[in-house]
Design a protein around this motif. Structure first.
Motif, PDB file in Angstrom:
ATOM      1  N   ARG A 150       0.825  -1.208   0.000  1.00 46.16           N
ATOM      2  CA  ARG A 150       0.000   0.000   0.000  1.00 46.16           C
ATOM      3  C   ARG A 150       0.865   1.267   0.000  1.00 46.16           C
ATOM      4  O   ARG A 150       0.338   2.374   0.121  1.00 46.16           O
ATOM      5  N   LEU A 151       2.166   1.085  -0.129  1.00 42.65           N
ATOM      6  CA  LEU A 151       3.080   2.234  -0.116  1.00 42.65           C
ATOM      7  C   LEU A 151       2.720   3.289  -1.162  1.00 42.65           C
ATOM      8  O   LEU A 151       2.822   4.492  -0.880  1.00 42.65           O
ATOM      9  N   PRO A 152       2.269   2.933  -2.374  1.00 41.00           N
ATOM     10  CA  PRO A 152       1.928   3.972  -3.366  1.00 41.00           C
ATOM     11  C   PRO A 152       0.582   4.660  -3.131  1.00 41.00           C
ATOM     12  O   PRO A 152       0.245   5.601  -3.856  1.00 41.00           O
ATOM     13  N   HIS A 153      -0.188   4.216  -2.140  1.00 41.73           N
ATOM     14  CA  HIS A 153      -1.533   4.760  -1.959  1.00 41.73           C
ATOM     15  C   HIS A 153      -1.598   6.282  -1.811  1.00 41.73           C
ATOM     16  O   HIS A 153      -2.551   6.898  -2.305  1.00 41.73           O
ATOM     17  N   PRO A 154      -0.635   6.935  -1.122  1.00 43.94           N
ATOM     18  CA  PRO A 154      -0.742   8.399  -0.990  1.00 43.94           C
ATOM     19  C   PRO A 154      -0.793   9.138  -2.325  1.00 43.94           C
ATOM     20  O   PRO A 154      -1.343  10.241  -2.396  1.00 43.94           O
ATOM     21  N   GLN A 191      -4.851  12.744   1.360  1.00 40.31           N
ATOM     22  CA  GLN A 191      -5.323  13.125   2.697  1.00 40.31           C
ATOM     23  C   GLN A 191      -4.494  14.326   3.146  1.00 40.31           C
ATOM     24  O   GLN A 191      -3.617  14.220   3.986  1.00 40.31           O
ATOM     25  N   TYR A 192      -4.770  15.477   2.529  1.00 40.00           N
ATOM     26  CA  TYR A 192      -3.879  16.617   2.707  1.00 40.00           C
ATOM     27  C   TYR A 192      -3.953  17.250   4.089  1.00 40.00           C
ATOM     28  O   TYR A 192      -3.212  18.187   4.378  1.00 40.00           O
ATOM     29  N   HIS A 193      -4.830  16.761   4.963  1.00 41.49           N
ATOM     30  CA  HIS A 193      -4.829  17.216   6.355  1.00 41.49           C
ATOM     31  C   HIS A 193      -3.861  16.405   7.212  1.00 41.49           C
ATOM     32  O   HIS A 193      -3.651  16.725   8.378  1.00 41.49           O
ATOM     33  N   SER A 194      -3.267  15.370   6.635  1.00 43.24           N
ATOM     34  CA  SER A 194      -2.381  14.474   7.376  1.00 43.24           C
ATOM     35  C   SER A 194      -0.920  14.834   7.131  1.00 43.24           C
ATOM     36  O   SER A 194      -0.482  14.946   5.986  1.00 43.24           O
ATOM     37  N   VAL A 195      -0.153  14.980   8.215  1.00 38.20           N
ATOM     38  CA  VAL A 195       1.282  15.230   8.091  1.00 38.20           C
ATOM     39  C   VAL A 195       1.970  14.028   7.449  1.00 38.20           C
ATOM     40  O   VAL A 195       2.918  14.184   6.666  1.00 38.20           O
ATOM     41  N   MET A 196       1.494  12.828   7.748  1.00 35.26           N
ATOM     42  CA  MET A 196       2.088  11.634   7.152  1.00 35.26           C
ATOM     43  C   MET A 196       1.933  11.641   5.633  1.00 35.26           C
ATOM     44  O   MET A 196       2.833  11.209   4.907  1.00 35.26           O
ATOM     45  N   LEU A 209      11.456  21.266  -1.612  1.00 38.45           N
ATOM     46  CA  LEU A 209      10.943  19.988  -1.116  1.00 38.45           C
ATOM     47  C   LEU A 209      11.731  19.508   0.096  1.00 38.45           C
ATOM     48  O   LEU A 209      11.147  19.043   1.087  1.00 38.45           O
ATOM     49  N   SER A 210      13.059  19.610   0.022  1.00 35.82           N
ATOM     50  CA  SER A 210      13.896  19.122   1.115  1.00 35.82           C
ATOM     51  C   SER A 210      13.662  19.920   2.387  1.00 35.82           C
ATOM     52  O   SER A 210      13.592  19.364   3.489  1.00 35.82           O
ATOM     53  N   THR A 211      13.552  21.236   2.252  1.00 35.84           N
ATOM     54  CA  THR A 211      13.294  22.073   3.419  1.00 35.84           C
ATOM     55  C   THR A 211      11.990  21.672   4.091  1.00 35.84           C
ATOM     56  O   THR A 211      11.914  21.532   5.320  1.00 35.84           O
ATOM     57  N   LEU A 212      10.969  21.450   3.279  1.00 34.01           N
ATOM     58  CA  LEU A 212       9.677  21.044   3.819  1.00 34.01           C
ATOM     59  C   LEU A 212       9.731  19.632   4.384  1.00 34.01           C
ATOM     60  O   LEU A 212       9.172  19.347   5.443  1.00 34.01           O
ATOM     61  N   HIS A 213      10.427  18.743   3.662  1.00 36.64           N
ATOM     62  CA  HIS A 213      10.422  17.338   4.063  1.00 36.64           C
ATOM     63  C   HIS A 213      11.192  17.113   5.353  1.00 36.64           C
ATOM     64  O   HIS A 213      10.722  16.389   6.247  1.00 36.64           O
ATOM     65  N   GLN A 214      12.384  17.709   5.467  1.00 33.35           N
ATOM     66  CA  GLN A 214      13.167  17.505   6.678  1.00 33.35           C
ATOM     67  C   GLN A 214      12.409  18.003   7.905  1.00 33.35           C
ATOM     68  O   GLN A 214      12.438  17.367   8.964  1.00 33.35           O
ATOM     69  N   SER A 215      11.726  19.131   7.769  1.00 32.42           N
ATOM     70  CA  SER A 215      10.980  19.669   8.913  1.00 32.42           C
ATOM     71  C   SER A 215       9.700  18.885   9.173  1.00 32.42           C
ATOM     72  O   SER A 215       9.309  18.691  10.331  1.00 32.42           O
ATOM     73  N   SER A 216       9.030  18.413   8.115  1.00 30.04           N
ATOM     74  CA  SER A 216       7.776  17.693   8.312  1.00 30.04           C
ATOM     75  C   SER A 216       7.985  16.356   9.013  1.00 30.04           C
ATOM     76  O   SER A 216       7.078  15.856   9.693  1.00 30.04           O
TER      77      SER A 216
END
Length: 374
Positions: free
Chosen positions: A112-116, A121-126, A175-182
């Motif tokens: 199910r890894l490709p499901h996102p 589910q843009y309210h989810s941090v995951m 993307l990296s700035t957002l991803h590392q912090s998220s």
């Protein structure tokens, strides 16, 4: 283009890596056939274990050097770092591929890894984390592709990628700035479980700043190793510049950690003899205080051997931070609930296999691709 004759394919170290890859792959297959419960010691109290802390959180932080060096070269035109931009991008690309492999094994339903990508589910941090991984891994593949095109002699494709490289790097930096912090933001849902030594609303900033420090140290570390074992020369000024960068970033990170300690937590928590307190002190000593103390002395900051040792301290310290956030920060809460966790030998073996695979692919890329052509 010919393969690099100075790099031997089979050496004792390479054979050991291949053995670890095979053993790790066998355990990974066992996990796929019999489930997480059979292959790990994770439980309801510790649903995120060793794989997430080391391979995912730690691996993604190690890959931060890719966007930092790409930004320095392609956006700021810092020509001094051009010789290491391709190795840095390759390290980041492999780091993200290894993190994806770890996530695939770590989630309950791997396929199910490709499901996102299809179930937003843009309210989810995951979900945000998942999409950042997908987009940035794709961006890194684009940044890596000129090496492959040069090896294949596809000059038109290489020139086409060159025309969009600056845009790709800008996108990758965002993307990296957002991803590392998220990744840090994921843990904001657990204020009652985590020790205040780590939990705070500023946790995403802690993750971002520490990832930048680790990324710089990792680029310096792997460049030193590749220069020695893969037989190519690197200007020492590059290492001196990276060391100055590590010092500046760690100085800012220390301020964040001190604010956390005095304004959110309490110094008593760090010195009360608890597991959380001891792990916090170990993390700070290895990853922050010692590197700053050493790099603050100019003669140490311009000594390659000492820089190499500092790089190992910083890398170890940030890895400790990720393991602390993921596991040890919740020790008191989980102990109170009666939960306990220690990684199984299978978890260690899979992690060793994943790391060995990354190193092996780096070596093969250095041998067969124009990795050091800049």
């Amino acid at each position: 283009m010919e393969s690099n004759p100075n790099i031997k394919t089979w050496t004792p170290a390479t054979i050991v890596m291949v053995v670890l890859i095979i053993l790790g792959g066998a355990v990974a297959l066992y996990r796929m056939l019999f489930g997480l419960g059979a292959a790990t010691n994770m439980n309801d109290g510790y649903p995120w274990g060793f794989w997430l802390g080391l391979d995912v959180l730690g691996g993604v932080a190690m890959a931060a050097g890719g966007f930092i060096i790409a930004c320095a070269v392609y956006l700021f035109n810092w020509k001094k770092y051009r010789p290491i931009v391709r190795p840095a991008i390759l390290t980041a690309f492999l780091g993200y591929l290894m993190a994806v492999a770890a996530i695939f094994l770590d989630i309950g339903h791997p396929f199910r890894l490709p499901h996102p990508m299809f179930m937003w589910q843009y309210h989810s941090v995951m979900w945000v984390v998942a999409m950042h991984v997908i987009f940035y891994t794709t961006t890194l593949a684009l940044e890596f592709s000129p090496m492959l095109f040069e090896r294949l002699g596809w000059e038109k494709a290489r020139r086409a990628v060159g025309k969009v490289m600056v845009g790709a790097v800008i996108f990758g930096v965002m993307l990296s700035t957002l991803h590392q912090s998220s990744l840090g933001a994921v843990f904001l849902i657990a204020p009652s479980k985590m020790s205040p030594l780590w939990w705070d609303t500023k946790l995403p900033f802690h993750f971002l700043v520490s990832a930048v420090a680790m990324g710089l140290a990792m680029v310096s570390f792997e460049t030193m190793l590749s220069a020695k074992f893969l037989h190519h020369k690197v200007d020492k000024e590059i290492f001196y510049g990276l060391a100055r960068g590590v010092l500046i970033v760690l100085g800012f990170y220390l301020l964040l950690k001190l604010y956390q300690l005095f304004a959110v937590a309490s110094p008593k928590l760090a010195f009360n003899g608890s597991v959380e307190g001891n792990m916090y002190l170990l993390e700070m000593l290895i990853g922050v205080i010692l590197p700053i103390a050493i790099l603050s002395v100019k003669k140490f900051r311009t000594n390659v051997n000492i820089i190499f040792s500092v790089n190992m301290l910083v890398i170890t310290g940030v890895l400790l931070n990720r393991m602390n956030v993921c596991l040890f920060s919740m020790e008191s809460y989980n102990t109170w609930r009666g939960a306990a966790y220690s990684p199984s030998w299978k978890e260690f073996l899979v992690s060793l296999g994943i790391i060995s695979l990354g190193v092996f692919l780096y070596k093969m890329s250095a041998k067969h691709l124009p990795l050091f052509s800049h």
